[in-house]
Design a protein around this motif. Structure first.
Motif, PDB file in Angstrom:
ATOM      1  N   GLY A  20     -43.557  -9.519 -16.263  1.00  0.00           N
ATOM      2  CA  GLY A  20     -42.230  -8.923 -16.270  1.00  0.00           C
ATOM      3  C   GLY A  20     -42.103  -7.784 -15.277  1.00  0.00           C
ATOM      4  O   GLY A  20     -43.051  -7.030 -15.044  1.00  0.00           O
ATOM      5  N   PHE A  21     -40.941  -7.672 -14.641  1.00  0.00           N
ATOM      6  CA  PHE A  21     -40.619  -6.593 -13.705  1.00  0.00           C
ATOM      7  C   PHE A  21     -41.434  -6.673 -12.415  1.00  0.00           C
ATOM      8  O   PHE A  21     -41.710  -5.658 -11.774  1.00  0.00           O
ATOM      9  N   GLU A  22     -41.812  -7.874 -12.023  1.00  0.00           N
ATOM     10  CA  GLU A  22     -42.502  -8.029 -10.744  1.00  0.00           C
ATOM     11  C   GLU A  22     -41.557  -7.678  -9.585  1.00  0.00           C
ATOM     12  O   GLU A  22     -40.356  -7.921  -9.658  1.00  0.00           O
ATOM     13  N   ASP A  76     -32.670  -9.579 -17.378  1.00  0.00           N
ATOM     14  CA  ASP A  76     -32.376  -9.797 -15.962  1.00  0.00           C
ATOM     15  C   ASP A  76     -33.405  -9.107 -15.073  1.00  0.00           C
ATOM     16  O   ASP A  76     -33.968  -9.718 -14.154  1.00  0.00           O
ATOM     17  N   ALA A  77     -33.678  -7.830 -15.338  1.00  0.00           N
ATOM     18  CA  ALA A  77     -34.604  -7.068 -14.491  1.00  0.00           C
ATOM     19  C   ALA A  77     -36.037  -7.584 -14.605  1.00  0.00           C
ATOM     20  O   ALA A  77     -36.784  -7.574 -13.621  1.00  0.00           O
ATOM     21  N   ALA A  78     -36.416  -8.044 -15.789  1.00  0.00           N
ATOM     22  CA  ALA A  78     -37.771  -8.554 -15.980  1.00  0.00           C
ATOM     23  C   ALA A  78     -38.026  -9.791 -15.129  1.00  0.00           C
ATOM     24  O   ALA A  78     -39.169 -10.101 -14.778  1.00  0.00           O
ATOM     25  N   ALA A  79     -36.957 -10.512 -14.776  1.00  0.00           N
ATOM     26  CA  ALA A  79     -37.083 -11.757 -14.015  1.00  0.00           C
ATOM     27  C   ALA A  79     -36.957 -11.566 -12.510  1.00  0.00           C
ATOM     28  O   ALA A  79     -37.090 -12.539 -11.753  1.00  0.00           O
ATOM     29  N   LEU A  80     -36.704 -10.341 -12.046  1.00  0.00           N
ATOM     30  CA  LEU A  80     -36.343 -10.088 -10.649  1.00  0.00           C
ATOM     31  C   LEU A  80     -37.294 -10.750  -9.647  1.00  0.00           C
ATOM     32  O   LEU A  80     -36.866 -11.518  -8.783  1.00  0.00           O
ATOM     33  N   GLY A  81     -38.586 -10.468  -9.737  1.00  0.00           N
ATOM     34  CA  GLY A  81     -39.533 -10.956  -8.734  1.00  0.00           C
ATOM     35  C   GLY A  81     -39.798 -12.440  -8.799  1.00  0.00           C
ATOM     36  O   GLY A  81     -40.148 -13.068  -7.784  1.00  0.00           O
ATOM     37  N   GLN A 115     -31.933  -4.566 -10.856  1.00  0.00           N
ATOM     38  CA  GLN A 115     -31.285  -5.756 -11.403  1.00  0.00           C
ATOM     39  C   GLN A 115     -31.150  -6.828 -10.318  1.00  0.00           C
ATOM     40  O   GLN A 115     -31.110  -6.510  -9.127  1.00  0.00           O
ATOM     41  N   THR A 116     -31.079  -8.088 -10.727  1.00  0.00           N
ATOM     42  CA  THR A 116     -30.651  -9.112  -9.789  1.00  0.00           C
ATOM     43  C   THR A 116     -29.144  -8.952  -9.579  1.00  0.00           C
ATOM     44  O   THR A 116     -28.516  -8.067 -10.174  1.00  0.00           O
ATOM     45  N   HIS A 117     -28.557  -9.821  -8.792  1.00  0.00           N
ATOM     46  CA  HIS A 117     -27.104  -9.776  -8.594  1.00  0.00           C
ATOM     47  C   HIS A 117     -26.360 -10.008  -9.906  1.00  0.00           C
ATOM     48  O   HIS A 117     -25.255  -9.495 -10.094  1.00  0.00           O
ATOM     49  N   TYR A 118     -26.970 -10.766 -10.844  1.00  0.00           N
ATOM     50  CA  TYR A 118     -26.350 -10.952 -12.159  1.00  0.00           C
ATOM     51  C   TYR A 118     -26.221  -9.614 -12.876  1.00  0.00           C
ATOM     52  O   TYR A 118     -25.173  -9.267 -13.415  1.00  0.00           O
ATOM     53  N   GLY A 119     -27.306  -8.866 -12.886  1.00  0.00           N
ATOM     54  CA  GLY A 119     -27.297  -7.571 -13.558  1.00  0.00           C
ATOM     55  C   GLY A 119     -26.411  -6.552 -12.860  1.00  0.00           C
ATOM     56  O   GLY A 119     -25.779  -5.715 -13.508  1.00  0.00           O
ATOM     57  N   ARG A 178     -31.172 -17.086 -17.605  1.00  0.00           N
ATOM     58  CA  ARG A 178     -31.645 -17.443 -18.950  1.00  0.00           C
ATOM     59  C   ARG A 178     -32.154 -16.205 -19.685  1.00  0.00           C
ATOM     60  O   ARG A 178     -31.878 -16.014 -20.881  1.00  0.00           O
ATOM     61  N   ALA A 179     -32.906 -15.359 -18.980  1.00  0.00           N
ATOM     62  CA  ALA A 179     -33.464 -14.167 -19.614  1.00  0.00           C
ATOM     63  C   ALA A 179     -32.377 -13.173 -19.997  1.00  0.00           C
ATOM     64  O   ALA A 179     -32.505 -12.459 -21.002  1.00  0.00           O
ATOM     65  N   ALA A 180     -31.296 -13.106 -19.212  1.00  0.00           N
ATOM     66  CA  ALA A 180     -30.181 -12.214 -19.548  1.00  0.00           C
ATOM     67  C   ALA A 180     -29.513 -12.671 -20.842  1.00  0.00           C
ATOM     68  O   ALA A 180     -29.225 -11.854 -21.727  1.00  0.00           O
TER      69      ALA A 180
END
Length: 327
Positions: free
Chosen positions: A53-55, A28-33, A71-75, A279-281
């Motif tokens: 990752g982690f942008e 989740d965090a790797a997809a944030l940006g 995290q995004t809102h998902y995380g 998807r990444a989560a």
């Protein structure tokens, strides 16, 4: 004589349990940006050196104001679930989790994006404050992107007990049959991986499971059919959007292709654009369960800004789970 045969490393169960949870948060965090950027040309323009990752989100982005490692809102919702499980003795309590969701996302100072699923739940909760599971007919990945802590907490309990908890969790915010079916399929797949199956074996067993709906089984078939395509192309075929009819088979496809490499799997699905965080989560949880903590890059673990909160609650969940297993 020197043997040329490679030693196959098998992570311990505890390592796989921990890594399934950490993997979900890392994905989740790797997809944030890059999250919710659908145009691949726009992704290339915004990140001219490629997505690593982690942008950090750009100004005007859905997650603007958050930092690399957030995290995004998902995380954010997944962390609330993990902390709820830790506080409730590794049991899922609808009321406790709902109150945490309402308190966090309903706050005027909340910096996290509030998606339509959560917004509807908050509105319904205000109208019926004494009633939980006032869920929306929503087929988004709200539940499926936060599921790993629950599966880990209920690991080695009877399948029916696990899937009952999965259903209860889903119904807090979603009552759409697709959300319920995909959450069950994700949980069954993750259970097989935690039990030591490799991804192709777990994939096939889950596809044939009596606990997986016809729609869920079809998504496994679709992912298998497009296994000859790279992740970006296949995700474009399935669709980059949030709907589970697109995001779930896309995540399964990425798992089929890159289950042997945690980092590559995460980056490939993030580079495919769209709802890459969901998807990444999912993918991070599956690959964490395969490779254990030894397969997760320490650098990525250290970048998580909520690392201490995850550590504290995950340790408590596993401690409680171990105590219960001894009775």
């Amino acid at each position: 004589m020197v043997s040329n045969q490679k030693t196959i490393f098998m992570p311990t169960l505890e390592s796989r349990l921990r890594a399934a949870v950490w993997g979900q948060f890392i994905g989740d965090a790797a997809a944030l940006g890059a999250h919710w950027i659908y145009d691949l040309d726009e992704l290339a323009t915004r990140f001219p050196y490629g997505i690593q990752g982690f942008e950090e989100p750009h100004a005007g982005h859905y997650h603007a104001g958050k930092q690399s490692g957030d995290q995004t809102h998902y995380g954010d919702a997944a962390l609330l679930l993990l902390e709820s499980l830790a506080a409730c003795g590794s049991e899922f309590r609808e009321r406790d989790f709902e109150m945490r969701i309402a308190s966090y996302f309903g706050s005027e100072v909340c910096k996290s994006y509030v998606d339509s699923t959560t917004r509807r739940m908050l509105e319904d909760s205000r109208k019926s404050p004494k009633q939980f599971q006032v869920s929306a007919q929503d087929d988004q990945p709200a539940t499926i992107s936060r599921l790993a802590p629950l599966v880990v907490a209920y690991h080695q309990r009877p399948t029916e007990e696990l899937l009952s908890a999965v259903r209860q969790l889903t119904l807090v915010v979603q009552s759409h049959p697709l959300a319920l079916g995909c959450a069950s399929a994700h949980a069954v797949l993750l259970e097989h991986l935690l039990n030591g199956s490799d991804f192709p074996q777990a994939f096939e067993m889950t596809r044939k499971s009596p606990h997986v709906s016809c729609d869920g089984s079809d998504y496994f078939e679709f992912a298998h059919m497009l296994r000859g395509l790279d992740v970006i192309t296949a995700t474009g075929r399935f669709g980059q959007s949030c709907g589970l009819s697109q995001s779930f088979p896309s995540a399964l496809h990425a798992g089929l292709l890159h289950h042997q490499d945690f980092t590559k799997g995460i980056l490939q699905t993030v580079r495919a654009g769209g709802d890459c965080a969901a998807r990444a989560a999912m993918l991070g949880a599956w690959m964490g369960a395969i490779h254990g903590m030894e397969g997760i890059p320490q650098e990525w673990l250290d970048r998580l800004r909520c690392k201490s909160r995850i550590t504290l609650s995950l340790n408590q969940v596993l401690k409680t789970q171990s105590t219960l297993a001894n009775f």
